[in-house]
Design a protein around this motif. Structure first.
Motif, PDB file in Angstrom:
ATOM      1  N   LEU A  69       0.825  -1.221   0.000  1.00 55.19           N
ATOM      2  CA  LEU A  69       0.000   0.000   0.000  1.00 55.19           C
ATOM      3  C   LEU A  69       0.852   1.261   0.000  1.00 55.19           C
ATOM      4  N   VAL A  70       1.828   1.278   0.925  1.00 57.85           N
ATOM      5  CA  VAL A  70       2.658   2.479   1.104  1.00 57.85           C
ATOM      6  C   VAL A  70       4.118   2.018   1.192  1.00 57.85           C
ATOM      7  N   SER A  71       5.029   2.791   0.607  1.00 59.99           N
ATOM      8  CA  SER A  71       6.456   2.462   0.684  1.00 59.99           C
ATOM      9  C   SER A  71       7.220   3.650   1.271  1.00 59.99           C
ATOM     10  N   PHE A  72       8.414   3.380   1.744  1.00 55.77           N
ATOM     11  CA  PHE A  72       9.254   4.491   2.218  1.00 55.77           C
ATOM     12  C   PHE A  72      10.719   4.133   2.042  1.00 55.77           C
ATOM     13  N   ASN A  73      11.568   5.145   2.021  1.00 62.58           N
ATOM     14  CA  ASN A  73      13.011   4.878   2.113  1.00 62.58           C
ATOM     15  C   ASN A  73      13.688   5.933   2.976  1.00 62.58           C
ATOM     16  N   VAL A  74      14.729   5.490   3.683  1.00 60.32           N
ATOM     17  CA  VAL A  74      15.488   6.350   4.598  1.00 60.32           C
ATOM     18  C   VAL A  74      16.940   6.325   4.104  1.00 60.32           C
ATOM     19  N   LEU A  75      17.566   7.496   3.986  1.00 56.81           N
ATOM     20  CA  LEU A  75      18.981   7.505   3.588  1.00 56.81           C
ATOM     21  C   LEU A  75      19.841   7.145   4.800  1.00 56.81           C
ATOM     22  N   LEU A  76      20.664   6.091   4.657  1.00 60.06           N
ATOM     23  CA  LEU A  76      21.455   5.616   5.804  1.00 60.06           C
ATOM     24  C   LEU A  76      22.864   6.193   5.853  1.00 60.06           C
ATOM     25  N   ASN A  77      23.457   6.459   4.691  1.00 66.62           N
ATOM     26  CA  ASN A  77      24.809   7.051   4.741  1.00 66.62           C
ATOM     27  C   ASN A  77      24.726   8.544   4.422  1.00 66.62           C
ATOM     28  N   SER A  78      25.872   9.218   4.507  1.00 67.04           N
ATOM     29  CA  SER A  78      25.851  10.664   4.286  1.00 67.04           C
ATOM     30  C   SER A  78      25.699  10.964   2.790  1.00 67.04           C
ATOM     31  N   HIS A  79      24.939  12.029   2.472  1.00 70.36           N
ATOM     32  CA  HIS A  79      24.764  12.386   1.055  1.00 70.36           C
ATOM     33  C   HIS A  79      26.081  12.830   0.427  1.00 70.36           C
ATOM     34  N   THR A  80      27.101  13.079   1.281  1.00 70.44           N
ATOM     35  CA  THR A  80      28.409  13.497   0.735  1.00 70.44           C
ATOM     36  C   THR A  80      29.197  12.291   0.205  1.00 70.44           C
ATOM     37  N   GLU A  81      28.682  11.081   0.458  1.00 65.76           N
ATOM     38  CA  GLU A  81      29.411   9.875   0.025  1.00 65.76           C
ATOM     39  C   GLU A  81      29.052   9.436  -1.396  1.00 65.76           C
ATOM     40  N   PHE A  82      28.139  10.177  -2.053  1.00 66.49           N
ATOM     41  CA  PHE A  82      27.793   9.814  -3.441  1.00 66.49           C
ATOM     42  C   PHE A  82      27.299  11.042  -4.193  1.00 66.49           C
ATOM     43  N   GLU A  83      27.324  10.924  -5.509  1.00 65.97           N
ATOM     44  CA  GLU A  83      26.735  11.965  -6.355  1.00 65.97           C
ATOM     45  C   GLU A  83      25.616  11.346  -7.169  1.00 65.97           C
ATOM     46  N   GLY A  84      24.605  12.125  -7.508  1.00 61.19           N
ATOM     47  CA  GLY A  84      23.412  11.580  -8.188  1.00 61.19           C
ATOM     48  C   GLY A  84      22.508  10.995  -7.119  1.00 61.19           C
ATOM     49  N   GLY A  85      21.825   9.887  -7.460  1.00 57.96           N
ATOM     50  CA  GLY A  85      20.959   9.224  -6.481  1.00 57.96           C
ATOM     51  C   GLY A  85      19.691   9.997  -6.185  1.00 57.96           C
ATOM     52  N   GLY A  86      18.930   9.516  -5.217  1.00 62.72           N
ATOM     53  CA  GLY A  86      17.631  10.106  -4.893  1.00 62.72           C
ATOM     54  C   GLY A  86      16.511   9.284  -5.516  1.00 62.72           C
ATOM     55  N   THR A  87      15.285   9.626  -5.162  1.00 64.39           N
ATOM     56  CA  THR A  87      14.138   8.874  -5.699  1.00 64.39           C
ATOM     57  C   THR A  87      13.392   9.736  -6.705  1.00 64.39           C
ATOM     58  N   ILE A  88      13.134   9.144  -7.885  1.00 64.96           N
ATOM     59  CA  ILE A  88      12.392   9.862  -8.933  1.00 64.96           C
ATOM     60  C   ILE A  88      10.928   9.449  -8.816  1.00 64.96           C
ATOM     61  N   PHE A  89      10.013  10.411  -8.902  1.00 64.75           N
ATOM     62  CA  PHE A  89       8.579  10.104  -8.858  1.00 64.75           C
ATOM     63  C   PHE A  89       7.894  10.661 -10.087  1.00 64.75           C
ATOM     64  N   GLU A  90       6.948   9.893 -10.623  1.00 64.56           N
ATOM     65  CA  GLU A  90       6.144  10.374 -11.744  1.00 64.56           C
ATOM     66  C   GLU A  90       5.409  11.647 -11.301  1.00 64.56           C
ATOM     67  N   GLY A  91       5.480  12.680 -12.102  1.00 64.22           N
ATOM     68  CA  GLY A  91       4.773  13.918 -11.782  1.00 64.22           C
ATOM     69  C   GLY A  91       5.570  14.862 -10.893  1.00 64.22           C
ATOM     70  N   VAL A  92       6.741  14.417 -10.426  1.00 65.55           N
ATOM     71  CA  VAL A  92       7.580  15.295  -9.595  1.00 65.55           C
ATOM     72  C   VAL A  92       8.818  15.612 -10.437  1.00 65.55           C
ATOM     73  N   GLU A  93       9.039  16.898 -10.644  1.00 70.09           N
ATOM     74  CA  GLU A  93      10.038  17.323 -11.619  1.00 70.09           C
ATOM     75  C   GLU A  93      11.451  16.832 -11.305  1.00 70.09           C
ATOM     76  N   LYS A  94      11.898  17.092 -10.063  1.00 73.66           N
ATOM     77  CA  LYS A  94      13.289  16.742  -9.711  1.00 73.66           C
ATOM     78  C   LYS A  94      13.302  15.508  -8.823  1.00 73.66           C
ATOM     79  N   PRO A  95      14.424  14.729  -8.838  1.00 74.67           N
ATOM     80  CA  PRO A  95      14.497  13.604  -7.896  1.00 74.67           C
ATOM     81  C   PRO A  95      14.470  14.111  -6.452  1.00 74.67           C
ATOM     82  N   VAL A  96      13.828  13.356  -5.572  1.00 74.17           N
ATOM     83  CA  VAL A  96      13.781  13.740  -4.158  1.00 74.17           C
ATOM     84  C   VAL A  96      15.091  13.265  -3.526  1.00 74.17           C
ATOM     85  N   GLN A  97      15.918  14.218  -3.125  1.00 75.67           N
ATOM     86  CA  GLN A  97      17.228  13.881  -2.535  1.00 75.67           C
ATOM     87  C   GLN A  97      17.227  14.333  -1.085  1.00 75.67           C
TER      88      GLN A  97
END
Ligand SMILES: O=C(O)CCC(=O)C(=O)O
Ligand SMILES: [Fe+2]
Length: 247
Positions: A167-195
């Motif tokens: 029914l419902v999903s979620f994700n939690v970022l476990l490491n620091s965002h400084t450890e990678f480039e790109g990434g994030g979740t893309i959603f239909e109808g949402v312009e930019k990836p959610v980072q």
């Protein structure tokens, strides 16, 4: 009627099509009528009523994803990641058939298998997901699956657009965002990836098309959860264990 008169593949007559449509319409309005009579308070409705209201509300259009900042502390995120190294866990690639992630189920990590679902039940299901989607805070929802996903520039980099079987999903970022480039979740109808930042959580209707944006460098580690109602999870688990016994 003789056997030769039965043609299972013939098209329905116009009259039969009309009758079918009328029946579908009648069922729909009956369902709507009963939903309108339910209490407006999810704690006063049954689990099945809450599920019907959810389907009725989001059956045609999903709400936009919701970000919960600092769901886990930095220390809690680090403890989860240390547990993976401590257990020397093997990253699996065949647990989700259609849209496979490189992952480790939380149930296979002895020091987290019970405590992490309990913590998330309290902090996420009861406080955020149940009120947001019209469920009882403690009675209705559980985890269909809870797992840690790894994306890396030299391994699985991302995940194509899909919907999840819950029914419902979620994700939690476990490491620091400084450890990678790109990434994030893309959603239909949402312009930019959610980072998001380490410890933040993104919650979304599982039927909203989404995907994991490719990392262009480094490693992105997330905790993913599939949430469903307890009745369907129990039913599916019984079905699975019966199938396993007959094999
Ligand atoms: O990588 C992400 O942000 C999404 C992961 C996902 O959708 C999944 O594991 O089902
Ligand atoms: Fe997903």
């Amino acid at each position: 009627m003789s056997e030769v008169d039965i043609d299972l593949f013939s098209d329905l007559t116009e009259e039969e099509v009309r009758a079918n449509e009328a029946r579908t319409q009648h069922l729909k309005s009956q369902r709507l009528e009963s939903i309108e009579q339910f209490s407006k308070d999810p704690t006063e409705r049954t689990l099945m009523q809450n599920r019907l209201v959810f389907r009725h509300t989001y059956g045609h259009a999903s709400p936009p994803p919701l970000t919960v900042p600092s769901l886990l502390t930095t220390e809690e995120c680090q403890d989860i990641l240390s547990e993976i190294s401590l257990q020397n866990s093997e990253w699996l690639t065949s647990r989700h058939s259609a849209f496979a992630t490189t992952d480790i189920p939380v149930s296979s990590l002895p020091n987290l298998a019970v405590s992490l679902p309990a913590l998330l039940h309290d902090r996420l299901l009861s406080r955020w997901i149940a009120p947001q989607f019209g469920f009882h805070p403690t009675r209705d929802l559980a985890f269909r699956d809870l797992f840690i996903v790894r994306y890396a520039h030299d391994a699985q980099r991302g995940l194509q657009m899909h919907t999840d079987g819950c029914l419902v999903s979620f994700n939690v970022l476990l490491n620091s965002h400084t450890e990678f480039e790109g990434g994030g979740t893309i959603f239909e109808g949402v312009e930019k990836p959610v980072q998001i930042q380490q410890g933040d959580c993104v919650i979304h209707d599982a039927h909203l098309q989404h995907g994991g944006m490719e990392v262009s460098s480094g490693v992105r580690l997330i905790l993913v959860g599939f949430v469903d109602t307890v009745d369907t999870i129990t039913k599916d688990n019984i079905g699975r264990s019966m199938a396993a016994r007959t094999m």
